[in-house]
Design a protein around this motif. Structure first.
Motif, mmCIF file in Angstrom:
data_model
loop_
_atom_site.group_PDB
_atom_site.id
_atom_site.type_symbol
_atom_site.label_atom_id
_atom_site.label_comp_id
_atom_site.label_asym_id
_atom_site.label_seq_id
_atom_site.Cartn_x
_atom_site.Cartn_y
_atom_site.Cartn_z
ATOM 1 N N LEU A 172 7.682 0.476 -11.718
ATOM 2 C CA LEU A 172 8.751 -0.009 -12.062
ATOM 3 C C LEU A 172 8.807 -1.550 -12.500
ATOM 4 O O LEU A 172 9.210 -2.095 -13.361
ATOM 5 C CB LEU A 172 9.835 0.209 -11.178
ATOM 6 N N LEU A 173 8.236 -2.140 -11.702
ATOM 7 C CA LEU A 173 8.032 -3.736 -11.615
ATOM 8 C C LEU A 173 6.937 -4.100 -12.703
ATOM 9 O O LEU A 173 7.082 -5.324 -13.353
ATOM 10 C CB LEU A 173 7.744 -4.356 -10.280
ATOM 11 N N PRO A 233 15.884 -1.484 -20.098
ATOM 12 C CA PRO A 233 16.390 -1.484 -18.956
ATOM 13 C C PRO A 233 16.467 -2.670 -18.250
ATOM 14 O O PRO A 233 16.040 -3.913 -18.686
ATOM 15 C CB PRO A 233 15.376 -0.393 -18.152
ATOM 16 N N GLU A 234 17.573 -2.987 -17.409
ATOM 17 C CA GLU A 234 17.456 -4.119 -16.409
ATOM 18 C C GLU A 234 16.836 -3.955 -15.092
ATOM 19 O O GLU A 234 17.218 -3.372 -14.199
ATOM 20 C CB GLU A 234 19.060 -4.387 -16.283
ATOM 21 N N ILE A 235 15.734 -4.480 -15.164
ATOM 22 C CA ILE A 235 14.695 -4.675 -13.934
ATOM 23 C C ILE A 235 15.067 -5.703 -13.108
ATOM 24 O O ILE A 235 15.135 -6.962 -13.584
ATOM 25 C CB ILE A 235 13.250 -4.535 -14.376
ATOM 26 N N GLY A 236 15.182 -5.362 -11.865
ATOM 27 C CA GLY A 236 15.458 -6.524 -10.933
ATOM 28 C C GLY A 236 16.012 -5.925 -9.662
ATOM 29 O O GLY A 236 16.003 -4.639 -9.484
ATOM 30 N N ILE A 237 15.958 -6.782 -8.666
ATOM 31 C CA ILE A 237 16.577 -6.450 -7.459
ATOM 32 C C ILE A 237 17.886 -5.921 -7.382
ATOM 33 O O ILE A 237 18.956 -6.257 -7.755
ATOM 34 C CB ILE A 237 16.531 -7.554 -6.394
ATOM 35 N N PRO A 238 18.201 -4.644 -6.954
ATOM 36 C CA PRO A 238 19.339 -3.754 -7.053
ATOM 37 C C PRO A 238 20.476 -4.611 -6.419
ATOM 38 O O PRO A 238 20.189 -4.980 -5.188
ATOM 39 C CB PRO A 238 19.086 -2.406 -6.556
ATOM 40 N N LEU A 286 5.529 -2.072 -15.366
ATOM 41 C CA LEU A 286 5.721 -1.376 -16.689
ATOM 42 C C LEU A 286 7.242 -0.998 -17.029
ATOM 43 O O LEU A 286 7.340 -0.436 -18.033
ATOM 44 C CB LEU A 286 5.110 -0.091 -16.678
ATOM 45 N N GLY A 287 8.173 -1.560 -16.354
ATOM 46 C CA GLY A 287 9.415 -1.312 -16.619
ATOM 47 C C GLY A 287 9.669 -1.831 -18.017
ATOM 48 O O GLY A 287 10.825 -0.923 -18.460
ATOM 49 N N ASN A 288 9.541 -2.735 -18.595
ATOM 50 C CA ASN A 288 10.008 -2.850 -19.877
ATOM 51 C C ASN A 288 9.234 -2.113 -20.948
ATOM 52 O O ASN A 288 9.832 -1.872 -22.003
ATOM 53 C CB ASN A 288 9.278 -4.607 -20.141
ATOM 54 N N THR A 289 8.329 -1.458 -20.772
ATOM 55 C CA THR A 289 7.696 -0.535 -21.706
ATOM 56 C C THR A 289 8.792 0.880 -21.420
ATOM 57 O O THR A 289 8.618 1.763 -22.653
ATOM 58 C CB THR A 289 6.566 0.045 -21.225
ATOM 59 N N LEU A 290 9.460 0.874 -20.674
ATOM 60 C CA LEU A 290 10.513 2.068 -20.793
ATOM 61 C C LEU A 290 11.417 2.050 -22.103
ATOM 62 O O LEU A 290 11.860 3.290 -22.423
ATOM 63 C CB LEU A 290 11.540 2.139 -19.528
ATOM 64 N N VAL A 301 16.468 3.337 -14.227
ATOM 65 C CA VAL A 301 16.161 2.263 -13.293
ATOM 66 C C VAL A 301 16.685 2.895 -11.980
ATOM 67 O O VAL A 301 16.174 2.744 -10.826
ATOM 68 C CB VAL A 301 16.536 0.799 -13.646
ATOM 69 N N ALA A 302 18.023 3.397 -12.186
ATOM 70 C CA ALA A 302 18.651 3.942 -10.844
ATOM 71 C C ALA A 302 18.028 5.273 -10.289
ATOM 72 O O ALA A 302 18.074 5.266 -9.285
ATOM 73 C CB ALA A 302 20.156 4.277 -11.311
ATOM 74 N N ALA A 303 17.297 5.837 -11.245
ATOM 75 C CA ALA A 303 16.512 6.818 -10.932
ATOM 76 C C ALA A 303 15.296 6.377 -10.249
ATOM 77 O O ALA A 303 14.970 7.074 -9.068
ATOM 78 C CB ALA A 303 16.574 7.881 -12.030
ATOM 79 N N PHE A 304 14.519 5.437 -10.577
ATOM 80 C CA PHE A 304 13.390 5.082 -9.837
ATOM 81 C C PHE A 304 13.666 4.652 -8.497
ATOM 82 O O PHE A 304 13.161 4.853 -7.699
ATOM 83 C CB PHE A 304 12.692 3.823 -10.840
ATOM 84 N N TYR A 305 14.844 3.774 -8.470
ATOM 85 C CA TYR A 305 15.197 3.146 -6.918
ATOM 86 C C TYR A 305 15.583 4.274 -6.118
ATOM 87 O O TYR A 305 15.261 4.377 -4.794
ATOM 88 C CB TYR A 305 16.223 2.112 -7.280
#
Length: 546
Positions: free
Chosen positions: A326-327, A220-225, A329-333, A44-48
């Protein structure tokens, strides 16, 4: 720098930018995921990081259609920062933000073109070393062994026996599938569906259906950083200067080198200072949201340019697509096995090592070969900071030695026979026509610190055999302060100090002004100066005759 010749933005431009942005984003997904896990910050950090760096570099930079995000060399050094230079993640992101500020300063000070002055041998060596490091780390993922962020190559090699003894067959199968698909995917289809994405999907499906024993990256923890406040204590900021400078330097170099590659395809010349400014803003943004810093992604940028991307819109579209992925399909990671990245990154590391170039090293000059191999070895087995510092020092020393040899070779010491000096009809009574009482020192070309001391050492013995010495500056182009001071030592010590006559010939223009201002000839009387060599010979003959 030149600018894009396009005066209008039409539908065809928009189509090219949108397609280039989408395709490059698809290519960026597996790359960002792999580097995120490798850095220790997570996917997630890499995506952001890819979104923040890519967006700001596209909007504020000067190298469209550059696609920026996580890159190999920045990822590896970020792992080093986390493991070595920071006691907490807050301190690590403070270093990242400081690096971004430095890059902004590089741009505002118009240092873009000077970044490229880093010796090619050092740059190539770092790339080879980082590629080797990535390759080595992936050998553990390839067999299903865990990889600690920032682990050294020596520790990796030491862990091989244990990793092989505990081989995870499922992970090995997934990694093999990923590598084979990545290598064998047809080049004709690469622009439509990048090979890295196909390899990641194929390996993930195989891991889910056939080889579920391979470890996965997890939910992963998806959300507003969350915003990361920089640590502004004096001790942290002082200790952050060195790693921040290296991170800024590495990121800047990689960005500008990639821009040079993209320019011919995009049909324009990039603006290096503006590019550094945009990259700096992007890395500050990455640090503020706890994301992985980055630089240009050469594979993604090439793919974007070859797919029709031409303007900053390409980078904006890429960032938007990455955010949507990310928003949405993030959970499929969570289903992706670590070994899926091994097949992709082990090939990325191999390509960075550039085995074709390594085979040519024996044909290069010894200095370049030694600096490249030493820098590569230090980058692989020690760290990038040591590699750049040592490589830069040795490359500088090698350049100084080459300059010294050239400057010494262009300095000619010639004895002038009395027969030539006076002429056969004007020889003084009893004079030996073949006695060389006058020595001519011809200084040609440019002189620098490289040869300053060596000129004194080499030339002084030649002057000992003469009663008068002529210093001919007629063909001297330039002389820095160090060389000038060496010349003063030569005149005052080896000539005047030995009670010899001294004539200075052909001194004029800026050279005369600078040497006079330094007081190099303060001990010489006015009659010691001659307009040219012929006048100097007459003055020398006069000194001998009297």
């Amino acid at each position: 720098m030149g600018s894009d010749s396009r005066q209008t933005y039409g539908l065809s431009d928009l189509k090219g930018d949108v397609f280039g942005g989408i395709v490059s984003a698809v290519m960026m997904v597996p790359v960002a995921l792999g580097f995120g896990v490798l850095s220790g910050l997570g996917p997630v950090a890499a995506f952001y990081g890819a979104i923040a760096v890519g967006l700001f570099t596209a909007v504020l930079g000067g190298a469209a259609p550059m696609i920026s995000g996580p890159s190999a060399i920045v990822t590896i050094f970020t792992a080093v920062i986390i493991g070595t230079y920071a006691d907490s993640m807050a301190e690590a992101f403070t270093i990242v933000m400081m690096a971004g500020l430095m890059q902004i300063a590089f741009g505002l000070l118009r240092l873009g073109r000077f970044i490229n002055w880093l010796p090619f041998s050092v740059v190539r060596g770092v790339f080879v070393g980082v590629g080797g490091y990535i390759f080595m780390t992936q050998t553990l993922w390839f067999v299903g062994a865990p990889v600690e962020p920032g682990i050294g190559v020596v520790a990796i090699i030491a862990s091989w026996p244990r990793a092989l003894a505990n081989l995870n067959v499922d992970a090995f199968a997934v990694a093999t599938i990923s590598l084979l698909v990545f290598m064998l995917w047809p080049a004709k289809l690469h622009r439509v569906v990048p090979n890295a994405l196909v390899a990641l999907i194929a390996a993930t499906v195989a891991g889910a259906l056939l080889f579920d024993g391979a470890a996965r990256i997890g939910e992963p923890e998806i959300g507003i950083p969350a915003l990361q406040a920089p640590v502004l204590t004096t001790s942290v900021l002082v200790n952050a200067i060195q790693p921040a400078l290296i991170l800024a330097f590495l990121s800047s170099i990689y960005n500008l080198l990639t821009a040079l590659i993209i320019d011919p395809i995009a049909g324009r010349n990039h603006k290096p200072n503006r590019e550094l400014f945009g990259l700096g803003v992007g890395n500050i943004a990455a640090g503020l949201i706890g994301a992985l810093p980055g630089a240009a992604s050469a594979p993604c940028s090439l793919l974007a340019a070859r797919s029709g991307g031409r303007t900053p819109v390409t980078g904006v579209v890429c960032a938007a697509v990455l955010l949507a992925v990310l928003l949405g399909l993030g959970n499929t990671l969570a289903w992706i096995p670590n070994a899926a990245f091994a097949g992709i990154l082990i090939k990325v590391g191999w390509d960075m090592m550039d085995v074709r170039f390594l085979r040519r090293i024996p044909k290069l000059s010894p200095e370049i070969g030694i600096v490249t191999l030493l820098t590569a070895a230090l980058s692989t087995f020690v760290d990038v900071i040591s590699a750049i510092a040592v490589g830069f020092f040795i490359a500088g020393m090698a350049h100084a030695m080459r300059s010294q040899r050239g400057e010494i070779n262009q300095t000619v010491s010639t004895p002038l026979l009395d027969l030539i000096l006076f002429g056969e009809d004007h020889l003084p009574a009893g004079a030996d026509p073949f006695h060389a009482r006058v020595g001519l020192l011809s200084l040609r070309g440019r002189y620098s610190i490289a040869s300053a001391r060596e000129i004194v050492r080499v030339i002084s013995p030649d002057l000992a055999d003469h009663e008068v010495v002529i210093f001919d500056f007629s063909e001297t182009e330039a002389m820095d302060d160090n060389a000038a001071m060496a010349m003063e030592e030569l005149i005052n010590g080896s000539v005047l100090g030995q009670d010899k006559g001294c004539i200075v010939a052909g001194l004029s223009g800026g050279l005369k002004a600078s040497l006079t201002a330094l007081g190099i000839f303060d001990r010489l009387p006015p009659q010691s100066f001659a307009a040219d060599l012929e006048q100097a010979k007459r003055a020398a003959a006069h000194l001998l005759h009297n």
